[in-house]
Motif scaffolding. Structure first.
Motif, mmCIF file in Angstrom:
data_model
loop_
_atom_site.group_PDB
_atom_site.id
_atom_site.type_symbol
_atom_site.label_atom_id
_atom_site.label_comp_id
_atom_site.label_asym_id
_atom_site.label_seq_id
_atom_site.Cartn_x
_atom_site.Cartn_y
_atom_site.Cartn_z
ATOM 1 N N GLY A 362 7.726 37.523 62.474
ATOM 2 C CA GLY A 362 6.303 37.809 62.628
ATOM 3 C C GLY A 362 5.958 38.560 63.893
ATOM 4 O O GLY A 362 5.017 39.364 63.912
ATOM 5 N N ASN A 363 6.704 38.318 64.964
ATOM 6 C CA ASN A 363 6.422 38.974 66.242
ATOM 7 C C ASN A 363 7.034 40.365 66.359
ATOM 8 O O ASN A 363 6.730 41.098 67.311
ATOM 9 C CB ASN A 363 6.934 38.114 67.405
ATOM 10 N N ALA A 364 7.893 40.734 65.436
ATOM 11 C CA ALA A 364 8.611 42.005 65.544
ATOM 12 C C ALA A 364 7.694 43.204 65.308
ATOM 13 O O ALA A 364 6.703 43.122 64.581
ATOM 14 C CB ALA A 364 9.762 42.038 64.541
ATOM 15 N N VAL A 365 8.049 44.318 65.928
ATOM 16 C CA VAL A 365 7.450 45.599 65.565
ATOM 17 C C VAL A 365 8.124 46.029 64.257
ATOM 18 O O VAL A 365 9.357 46.073 64.178
ATOM 19 C CB VAL A 365 7.703 46.670 66.639
ATOM 20 N N PRO A 366 7.359 46.301 63.193
ATOM 21 C CA PRO A 366 7.990 46.719 61.932
ATOM 22 C C PRO A 366 8.915 47.916 62.159
ATOM 23 O O PRO A 366 8.545 48.877 62.838
ATOM 24 C CB PRO A 366 6.796 47.094 61.054
ATOM 25 N N VAL A 367 10.097 47.834 61.595
ATOM 26 C CA VAL A 367 11.116 48.862 61.853
ATOM 27 C C VAL A 367 10.631 50.252 61.457
ATOM 28 O O VAL A 367 10.780 51.218 62.219
ATOM 29 C CB VAL A 367 12.431 48.510 61.120
ATOM 30 N N ASN A 368 10.027 50.384 60.290
ATOM 31 C CA ASN A 368 9.589 51.713 59.847
ATOM 32 C C ASN A 368 8.469 52.276 60.714
ATOM 33 O O ASN A 368 8.384 53.493 60.921
ATOM 34 C CB ASN A 368 9.140 51.666 58.382
ATOM 35 N N LEU A 369 7.596 51.410 61.216
ATOM 36 C CA LEU A 369 6.554 51.871 62.131
ATOM 37 C C LEU A 369 7.181 52.418 63.397
ATOM 38 O O LEU A 369 6.846 53.522 63.857
ATOM 39 C CB LEU A 369 5.598 50.720 62.461
ATOM 40 N N ALA A 370 8.096 51.660 63.979
ATOM 41 C CA ALA A 370 8.771 52.124 65.194
ATOM 42 C C ALA A 370 9.544 53.413 64.933
ATOM 43 O O ALA A 370 9.525 54.342 65.747
ATOM 44 C CB ALA A 370 9.719 51.037 65.706
ATOM 45 N N LYS A 371 10.198 53.490 63.782
ATOM 46 C CA LYS A 371 11.027 54.664 63.472
ATOM 47 C C LYS A 371 10.205 55.944 63.409
ATOM 48 O O LYS A 371 10.653 57.013 63.855
ATOM 49 C CB LYS A 371 11.774 54.443 62.159
ATOM 50 N N ALA A 372 8.982 55.859 62.872
ATOM 51 C CA ALA A 372 8.134 57.053 62.777
ATOM 52 C C ALA A 372 7.859 57.636 64.162
ATOM 53 O O ALA A 372 7.895 58.859 64.360
ATOM 54 C CB ALA A 372 6.825 56.712 62.078
ATOM 55 N N PHE A 373 7.601 56.768 65.141
ATOM 56 C CA PHE A 373 7.268 57.241 66.482
ATOM 57 C C PHE A 373 8.517 57.589 67.295
ATOM 58 O O PHE A 373 8.519 58.550 68.063
ATOM 59 C CB PHE A 373 6.405 56.196 67.190
ATOM 60 N N VAL A 374 9.571 56.816 67.112
ATOM 61 C CA VAL A 374 10.836 57.130 67.787
ATOM 62 C C VAL A 374 11.346 58.499 67.334
ATOM 63 O O VAL A 374 11.819 59.307 68.141
ATOM 64 C CB VAL A 374 11.876 56.032 67.486
ATOM 65 N N LYS A 375 11.227 58.776 66.053
ATOM 66 C CA LYS A 375 11.747 60.042 65.524
ATOM 67 C C LYS A 375 10.959 61.238 66.042
ATOM 68 O O LYS A 375 11.543 62.284 66.349
ATOM 69 C CB LYS A 375 11.716 60.015 63.991
ATOM 70 N N ILE A 376 9.636 61.097 66.174
ATOM 71 C CA ILE A 376 8.836 62.228 66.667
ATOM 72 C C ILE A 376 9.178 62.518 68.120
ATOM 73 O O ILE A 376 9.192 63.669 68.564
ATOM 74 C CB ILE A 376 7.321 61.970 66.472
ATOM 75 N N ILE A 377 9.499 61.473 68.898
ATOM 76 C CA ILE A 377 9.921 61.672 70.288
ATOM 77 C C ILE A 377 11.302 62.312 70.325
ATOM 78 O O ILE A 377 11.551 63.240 71.114
ATOM 79 C CB ILE A 377 9.910 60.327 71.046
ATOM 80 N N TYR A 378 12.190 61.846 69.476
ATOM 81 C CA TYR A 378 13.526 62.449 69.390
ATOM 82 C C TYR A 378 13.437 63.933 69.036
ATOM 83 O O TYR A 378 14.123 64.781 69.632
ATOM 84 C CB TYR A 378 14.353 61.705 68.344
ATOM 85 N N ASN A 379 12.593 64.269 68.078
ATOM 86 C CA ASN A 379 12.432 65.673 67.687
ATOM 87 C C ASN A 379 11.895 66.513 68.842
ATOM 88 O O ASN A 379 12.301 67.665 69.026
ATOM 89 C CB ASN A 379 11.478 65.782 66.487
ATOM 90 N N GLU A 380 10.985 65.941 69.617
ATOM 91 C CA GLU A 380 10.432 66.663 70.762
ATOM 92 C C GLU A 380 11.503 66.901 71.826
ATOM 93 O O GLU A 380 11.607 67.996 72.387
ATOM 94 C CB GLU A 380 9.270 65.854 71.354
ATOM 95 N N LEU A 381 12.318 65.894 72.096
ATOM 96 C CA LEU A 381 13.412 66.054 73.060
ATOM 97 C C LEU A 381 14.419 67.099 72.586
ATOM 98 O O LEU A 381 14.909 67.915 73.373
ATOM 99 C CB LEU A 381 14.119 64.711 73.261
ATOM 100 N N THR A 382 14.715 67.072 71.299
ATOM 101 C CA THR A 382 15.667 68.039 70.733
ATOM 102 C C THR A 382 15.129 69.455 70.839
ATOM 103 O O THR A 382 15.869 70.392 71.209
ATOM 104 C CB THR A 382 15.952 67.691 69.253
ATOM 105 N N GLN A 383 13.850 69.632 70.532
ATOM 106 C CA GLN A 383 13.244 70.949 70.607
ATOM 107 C C GLN A 383 13.230 71.465 72.040
ATOM 108 O O GLN A 383 13.518 72.654 72.285
ATOM 109 C CB GLN A 383 11.819 70.905 70.051
ATOM 110 N N GLU A 384 12.926 70.604 72.977
ATOM 111 C CA GLU A 384 12.906 71.019 74.387
ATOM 112 C C GLU A 384 14.300 71.424 74.846
ATOM 113 O O GLU A 384 14.459 72.374 75.614
ATOM 114 C CB GLU A 384 12.378 69.886 75.256
ATOM 115 N N LYS A 385 15.314 70.714 74.369
ATOM 116 C CA LYS A 385 16.678 71.062 74.749
ATOM 117 C C LYS A 385 17.068 72.432 74.193
ATOM 118 O O LYS A 385 17.720 73.238 74.863
ATOM 119 C CB LYS A 385 17.644 69.999 74.221
#
Length: 402
Positions: A362-385
């Motif tokens: 019950g206390n967890a951050v839902p995995v798919n919710l976290a994944k949506a935001f983690v992935k957009i940050i990953y994509n931004e880091l990749t693009q900057e590189k």
């Protein structure tokens, strides 16, 4: 193979965000205070990078020595306890002194120590009303009204934050949460990133950071569960082939109550008078979801620590005469089917307190919710590189420079 980008997961809990991180980031450190919850984390993510300690007692110097970054940290995750900010908190004042609320400032302290390029922060939507969160925003931005650094020795961040519904990001439940993303500012002044706080209103960013994932609507409860061919259970039973697919027993009275509740979304309003609690016979009684059934064709209510207890919300199974199982709750939080849980200190899989495991889910951050935001940050880091690695001639061509 070691991932190119690095992350730290503060208040990691059972590891919902780390489950989202692991496909994109090298997790340098995860910190969890509760030793039993940490055992669940360890079962799924190992213990080499796990610190089972009170974050307030971990000095910046020790953290830096443990993490051993050879370059700037790419992502800091902060998902501190939310109970003190909950609408159900007994301390309703926006200046209440619940000690857990101070833990959000530990995210600031660690950010000032490791200076991450990006920050992902999640909490309950009610945190917006609290003055300590307003302070959090100002300290994280670290900008004066002209867009210059206030404290020259600390990083500054361009922020965006919104209240989201997890059902918009692949999670089959109605779960509203405050999500904040922040990106480190490299050039000053940055007037767009200034935090404004008009008297009597909520603070806001002059021009919020433009970084947000597209919505990905979730499947309904039934569509999601049907992927896993879960066994039928009676109240109090455990699937012999799946030790997490276990549910609470019901008293004879509560069994009669759920049998009298219409399948797929029924509520206690349908019970005969002799089954109703005295407190529910009065008019205008709130908490109408209590003793209700979920609806297979809709999204689940917010999965809480009491998610497997029939009397604590709309946690009745849609069609079977029982409350939902631990497995069904974990799936509604989008944990993978093979994710392991423990409720006891020795870390034995699926053993120990059923309430402890329900609390972790019950206390967890839902995995798919976290994944949506983690992935957009990953994509931004990749693009900057990619941009940084381009040869000058290609950059000139890309931007049509003379």
């Amino acid at each position: 193979m070691e991932k190119e980008f690095s992350a730290i997961d503060l208040f990691s809990g059972a590891g919902g965000v780390s489950e989202a991180l692991k496909d994109f980031f090298q997790i340098k450190c995860a910190i969890e205070y509760d030793p039993v919850i940490a055992k669940t984390y360890e079962l799924n993510h190992g213990k080499d990078h796990l610190l089972v300690e009170d974050i307030t007692l971990i000095t910046n110097e020790r953290l830096l020595n443990l993490v051993k970054l050879d370059k700037s940290l790419d992502l800091l995750v902060g998902t501190p306890p939310c109970q003190g900010f909950s609408k159900h908190s007994r301390k309703s004042s926006n200046n209440n002194f619940d000690d857990r609320n101070k833990l959000i400032l530990e995210v600031i302290r660690v950010a000032e120590a490791v200076s991450p390029k990006f920050i992902f922060f999640e909490n309950v939507e009610n945190i917006l009303k609290y003055s300590i969160f307003h302070l959090f925003l100002k300290r994280l931005a670290n900008l004066d009204r002209y867009g210059y650094k206030k404290n020259q020795n600390k990083p500054s961040y361009h922020i965006c934050f919104n209240v989201v519904n997890a059902s918009d990001y692949g999670v089959p439940q109605k779960r509203k949460r405050l999500v904040l993303l922040a990106k480190k500012i490299e050039n000053f002044p940055n007037i767009n990133a200034v935090i404004k706080h008009p008297r009597g209103s909520l603070p806001f960013v002059t021009s919020p950071l433009e970084l947000w994932p597209d919505k990905q609507p979730a499947l309904s409860i039934g569509e999601y569960w049907d992927q896993f061919s879960l066994a039928h259970l009676n109240a109090g039973e455990t699937d012999p082939n799946d030790p997490l697919h276990k549910c609470r027993s019901l008293s004879p009275l509560n069994l009669r109550r759920i049998e009298s509740t219409k399948k797929n979304g029924g509520s206690r309003s349908e019970w005969p008078q002799d089954l109703k609690l005295d407190c529910h016979k009065k008019e205008n009684i709130s908490f109408g979801d209590v003793y209700g059934r979920m609806n297979r064709n809709e999204y689940a209510p917010t999965i809480t620590c009491g998610c497997i207890t029939y009397s604590k919300g709309r946690f009745g199974h849609p069609t079977e005469n029982r409350a939902i199982s631990l497995r069904e709750a974990a799936l509604l939080q989008t944990f993978p089917y093979n994710y392991k849980f423990t409720g006891q200190i020795d870390g034995s899989e699926y053993k120990g307190s059923i309430d402890q495991i329900a609390k972790q889910i019950g206390n967890a951050v839902p995995v798919n919710l976290a994944k949506a935001f983690v992935k957009i940050i990953y994509n931004e880091l990749t693009q900057e590189k990619i941009i940084c690695s381009e040869k000058p001639d290609n950059i000139i061509k890309m931007y049509n420079l003379p």
